[in-house]
Design a protein around this motif. Structure first.
Motif, PDB file in Angstrom:
ATOM      1  N   TRP B  34       5.743   4.164  -2.440  1.00 29.26           N
ATOM      2  CA  TRP B  34       4.509   3.455  -2.770  1.00 29.26           C
ATOM      3  C   TRP B  34       3.939   4.030  -4.063  1.00 29.26           C
ATOM      4  O   TRP B  34       3.930   5.262  -4.249  1.00 29.26           O
ATOM      5  N   ASP B  57       4.290  13.142   0.482  1.00 30.91           N
ATOM      6  CA  ASP B  57       3.044  12.367   0.407  1.00 30.91           C
ATOM      7  C   ASP B  57       2.062  13.021  -0.555  1.00 30.91           C
ATOM      8  O   ASP B  57       0.842  12.827  -0.448  1.00 30.91           O
ATOM      9  N   LEU B  60      -0.790  10.919  -2.435  1.00 35.27           N
ATOM     10  CA  LEU B  60      -1.925  10.261  -1.788  1.00 35.27           C
ATOM     11  C   LEU B  60      -3.213  10.938  -2.265  1.00 35.27           C
ATOM     12  O   LEU B  60      -3.354  12.149  -2.141  1.00 35.27           O
ATOM     13  N   ALA B  67       0.121   6.071   5.145  1.00 33.06           N
ATOM     14  CA  ALA B  67       1.213   5.095   5.177  1.00 33.06           C
ATOM     15  C   ALA B  67       2.147   5.405   6.324  1.00 33.06           C
ATOM     16  O   ALA B  67       2.315   6.573   6.691  1.00 33.06           O
ATOM     17  N   LEU B  77       0.820   0.488   4.051  1.00 30.47           N
ATOM     18  CA  LEU B  77      -0.115   1.417   3.414  1.00 30.47           C
ATOM     19  C   LEU B  77      -1.509   1.065   3.909  1.00 30.47           C
ATOM     20  O   LEU B  77      -1.923  -0.092   3.824  1.00 30.47           O
ATOM     21  N   TYR B  90      -0.968  -2.254  -6.036  1.00 28.62           N
ATOM     22  CA  TYR B  90      -0.183  -1.334  -5.216  1.00 28.62           C
ATOM     23  C   TYR B  90       1.248  -1.845  -5.168  1.00 28.62           C
ATOM     24  O   TYR B  90       1.517  -2.943  -4.700  1.00 28.62           O
ATOM     25  N   CYS B  92       5.344  -1.331  -4.228  1.00 28.38           N
ATOM     26  CA  CYS B  92       6.298  -0.740  -3.297  1.00 28.38           C
ATOM     27  C   CYS B  92       7.682  -0.837  -3.933  1.00 28.38           C
ATOM     28  O   CYS B  92       7.986  -1.810  -4.638  1.00 28.38           O
TER      29      CYS B  92
END
Lengths: 113, 116
Positions: B34, B57, B60, B67, B77, B90, B92
């Motif tokens: 993401w 992650d 983030l 997510a 998400l 956003y 992916c």
């Protein structure tokens, strides 16, 4: 992650060869160099990837000098449809094949008729 | 499907609301990423999944973002208590990690989130 520096924008006439150079002075031994292309309102699209010397595919060539502190994306005979933002990325391909990459602001290429 | 799909394509919400953004990766791709992209900027990494687990992650921005990828395919998400600063596209991406070919990430078209 190695930081990259590339020109903010470039203009080129149709039919010309375009070379976009990216600096990555802090590139690590395990880092690969990857270029992506992004059109407005679309996600980036992979163009080419390399580690050293020269890589060529049906779309572009990538030149990487021996010290790997820079790389040059070469687009032969650009057309209007090549107008896009081009991103240079460096990242480590770990054992799982995952490449955590950092996108910079990219180079906005404008092809002029 | 033929490529990565994301739904919705556009999402308008009010400050403080909860939103979910969905990503359907290319079938068989084990790696899923993401990113968030603000106007005039490159995509900013948020999180990476290898299979069902979040392997990284670190992107983030805070604990309002979360997510999941429960079955190793579709990912969601989730953003709680949305703020105006969360407005962005956003993105992916998925890839077939661990192959000899380049680690090419295939991106979806993105979800444009607008927080009013």
């Amino acid at each position: 992650l190695a930081k990259t520096t590339q020109p903010i924008s470039m203009d080129s006439y149709e039919g010309q060869e375009v070379n976009i150079t990216c600096s990555h002075n802090n590139i690590a031994t395990n880092d690969y160099i990857t270029w992506y292309q992004q059109f407005p309102s679309q996600g980036p699209r992979f163009i080419i990837q390399g580690y050293k010397t020269k890589v060529t595919n049906e779309v572009a060539s990538l030149f990487i000098p021996a010290d790997r502190k820079s790389s040059t994306l070469s687009l032969p005979r650009v057309s209007l449809s090549d107008t896009a933002v081009y991103y240079c990325l460096v990242g480590d391909l770990n054992s799982g094949g995952y490449q955590k990459v950092t996108f910079g602001t990219g180079t906005k290429l404008q092809v002029i008729p | 499907g033929a490529g990565v799909s994301q739904t919705p394509s556009n999402k308008v919400t009010e400050k403080g609301k909860y939103v979910e953004l969905r990503c359907d990766p290319i079938s068989g791709h084990t790696a899923l990423y993401w990113y968030r992209q603000s106007l005039g900027q490159g995509p900013e990494f948020l999180i990476y999944f290898q299979g069902t687990g979040a392997a990284d992650d670190s992107g983030l921005p805070n604990d309002r973002f979360f997510a999941v990828r429960p079955e190793g395919s579709v990912s969601t998400l989730k953003i709680q208590r949305t703020e105006r600063g969360d407005s962005a596209v956003y993105l992916c991406a998925s890839s077939l990690a661990g192959t000899e070919r380049y680690n090419e990430q295939f991106f979806g078209p993105g979800t444009r989130l607008t927080v009013l």
